[in-house]
Design a protein around this motif. Structure first.
Motif, PDB file in Angstrom:
ATOM      1  N   ALA A  19       0.833  -1.198   0.000  1.00 13.40           N
ATOM      2  CA  ALA A  19       0.000   0.000   0.000  1.00 13.40           C
ATOM      3  C   ALA A  19       0.874   1.257   0.000  1.00 13.40           C
ATOM      4  O   ALA A  19       0.621   2.216  -0.734  1.00 13.40           O
ATOM      5  N   HIS A  20       1.926   1.216   0.807  1.00 15.66           N
ATOM      6  CA  HIS A  20       2.853   2.340   0.886  1.00 15.66           C
ATOM      7  C   HIS A  20       3.499   2.593  -0.477  1.00 15.66           C
ATOM      8  O   HIS A  20       3.581   3.725  -0.950  1.00 15.66           O
ATOM      9  N   ALA A  23       1.189   4.064  -3.129  1.00 15.21           N
ATOM     10  CA  ALA A  23       1.025   5.507  -2.915  1.00 15.21           C
ATOM     11  C   ALA A  23       2.278   6.253  -3.359  1.00 15.21           C
ATOM     12  O   ALA A  23       2.196   7.325  -3.971  1.00 15.21           O
ATOM     13  N   ASP A 366      -4.273   6.897  -0.534  1.00 14.47           N
ATOM     14  CA  ASP A 366      -4.277   5.454  -0.313  1.00 14.47           C
ATOM     15  C   ASP A 366      -4.902   4.738  -1.505  1.00 14.47           C
ATOM     16  O   ASP A 366      -6.020   4.217  -1.437  1.00 14.47           O
TER      17      ASP A 366
END
Lengths: 375, 375
Positions: A19-20, A23, A366
């Motif tokens: 997820a990081h 982004a 996100d």
């Protein structure tokens, strides 16, 4: 104890890493002025090319990035294929109620305004229910127009001239509102019933709109001059809201403690000298009062830039000298580094544009959540 | 554009994950009132027991955590072995120069004050070189005392009553200093030559000291009343420094625009009404002036708590009513939620204690760097 480690409040797991990095890849492309190749994304992020390719494939499939075809070969070399933010896909809906107009606005992932509707009319006699119903209908038209463009509105944000708390409009004195559950009233309209709707102060959202458009100035105070005076404080690219979301009430900063009474119950508030009506009567005094209040802000917060919006943007050239004279005199560090004073780039649509951009911000922050929903 | 994603500015790699999780484990133990078992750390962080054990072993070996032996078995059940922050190991050295004293202080990783030295004397005649040499000798004594306890001083922070920028004291008007490279002068002493030394404003460091001791109040304005008046703004457990580190100059917020001239060149500054001398002459007027300036802070920033330090802590009971009357009258949201006003818990040693704590903070924030150095 050790409250500074808030960014460490969750362990790093594989799903968090993905997820990081999604982004990060989206952010990297968004921050680039030109279309970006996959290898440029890898070089900028420090991720491997294989990782970047997997992330980019997901972002393209999910409609967040677009990969431009290379232009026809003209002989020498092969131009790189370029990644940009998608101009179709998720979008945000901005809604605004003010004393004399309603507005709705759609902003796509790139930050571009795609649709804008305005209705001019005095909103005070209508009361919250009728006014918000009319605004909801305007929002529904904007959503329909967005859909026709292939956009998906992911949420709406409402801008109001007042104090907001946990989705409620606590006070909007210039509208005569108190304790209005504005999102619930808006969702009463079938066309908006399924939409996440948040509400925020108009000066806050205008500050975010200005941040989005100018970009290069990460820390500034935005001052919105209307009947009332509000401010939005942006620190390192983030809106500072205060402990309960009530920051920015610069209109009620005392300028002359023994001055005329204000409708808030105090005396000598900035609004009494530099609100729209007082400004029309005595510009030099309004400029001095603004300069005194803004000097307090700079002394307290060391803000390097002040952006004047609303009616102050229109009057900027006439107010500037009077404001700057007070800043020079009253800011302790004015000789070490002067404060930049400028007119807002966005006009009166700053708040509704900021509202729409805020609504699509969640996808940029996100993208993994959006991809999960879209997939 | 998209400046909100600043926390995503680096990719997550394995080495980052380890550093992050070491800080998380240390943070978790630090935040616990009681000694914590390894399984409690695992439960709180969401990390596996095996991961936690490896992290804890490293932190114990590096002298950052101590594992207490279980008490002798008394029959029923087996009490868990408890982890606590180590009271030996890294420590921070705080140094302070003020108008009439020098101070040095050692704080260990747990936040406890281990040594404190004070010398009372007027520092103005000495000039920066002699004053900082004397302070350096005091610091060397504190460092020696720390060493005798098995502590390792990892850095020093100097508190000064003035404006600071990139290690320089730009202005300390009450000392008569301008453009002093204080860390370089301190490092001129052989006993401190190897130490990383930073310098900060005394109100900022006092605010951090207060934060460290009270802990439960993450957002507050600390106001330090001395000859001059300074403030430190703590937001969500972090000191807000402003764009150039010059925030908190509340002493030069205008209270009465046409008031008496201030040594800063402006007129009607808070210091003219509520600085130590003015306070001694007219307490009610000082309280009203403080209330007016603090109302501006609350209107602008929605700060829920104000902590009065320095001489204001001593006079708190006599100032309170006058300040609160202005807050009730001038803060727009005072009826929705009153502002908490309290005296500082730390006395005049707040700044030097905060300075020492700041110096050891780096180890708590990034234990991996310390372990690499120590190992």
């Amino acid at each position: 104890m050790m409250a500074r480690l808030t960014s460490s409040s969750a362990p790093v797991r594989q799903s968090n890493v993905r997820a990081h990095n999604l982004a990060l890849a989206l952010h990297t492309v968004a921050n680039s002025a030109d279309p970006m190749s996959r290898s440029a994304v890898a070089a900028t992020t420090g991720l491997t090319r294989a990782t970047v390719s997997a992330l980019v494939d997901e972002l393209v499939a999910g409609g967040l990035l677009t990969e431009l075809d290379p232009p026809p070969r003209t002989g020498a070399g092969r131009p790189a294929v370029g990644l940009t933010l998608s101009a179709t896909g998720p979008a945000g809906l901005g809604l605004e109620i003010n004393v004399d107009y309603l507005a709705a606005c759609v902003v796509d992932l790139t930050g571009a305004v795609r649709h804008r509707f305005i209705e001019h009319a005095d909103q005070r006699p209508a009361g919250p229910y009728a006014a918000l119903s009319a605004l909801g209908r305007l929002g529904a038209r904007a959503r329909l127009a967005a859909k026709a463009d292939g956009l998906v509105v992911v949420g709406a944000t409402l801008a109001v001239p007042g104090l907001v708390s946990t989705g409620f409009v606590l006070q909007a004195p210039n509208l005569g509102w108190q304790n209005v559950d504005a999102p619930a009233l808006l969702r009463g309209l079938p066309e908006l019933a399924d939409l996440p709707i948040t509400v925020d102060n108009e000066a806050n959202l205008a500050a975010l709109g200005e941040l989005r458009v100018t970009g290069t100035e990460p820390t500034f105070l935005y001052v919105s001059g209307e009947i009332g005076i509000g401010a939005g404080l942006v620190i390192d690219g983030e809106l500072y809201r205060g402990a309960r979301g009530w920051s920015g009430e610069i209109g009620h900063v005392t300028v002359f403690p023994d001055g005329p009474p204000c409708r808030c119950g105090a005396a000598g508030c900035l609004e009494q000298y530099a609100g729209q009506e007082a400004l029309a009567e005595d510009e030099p005094r309004a400029a001095a009062a603004l300069g005194i209040a803004l000097s307090a802000v700079v002394n307290l917060l060391d803000v390097p830039a002040i952006v004047l919006g609303g009616v102050y943007a229109t009057y900027f050239d006439r107010l500037r000298e009077g404001i700057e004279a007070e800043l020079r005199r009253r800011v302790l560090t004015s000789e070490l580094a002067p404060v930049t004073l400028r007119a807002a780039r966005l006009g009166t649509n700053a708040a509704v544009r900021g509202a729409a951009d805020t609504a699509v911000q969640q996808v940029r922050d996100d993208p993994a959540v959006w991809l999960r929903r879209a997939g």
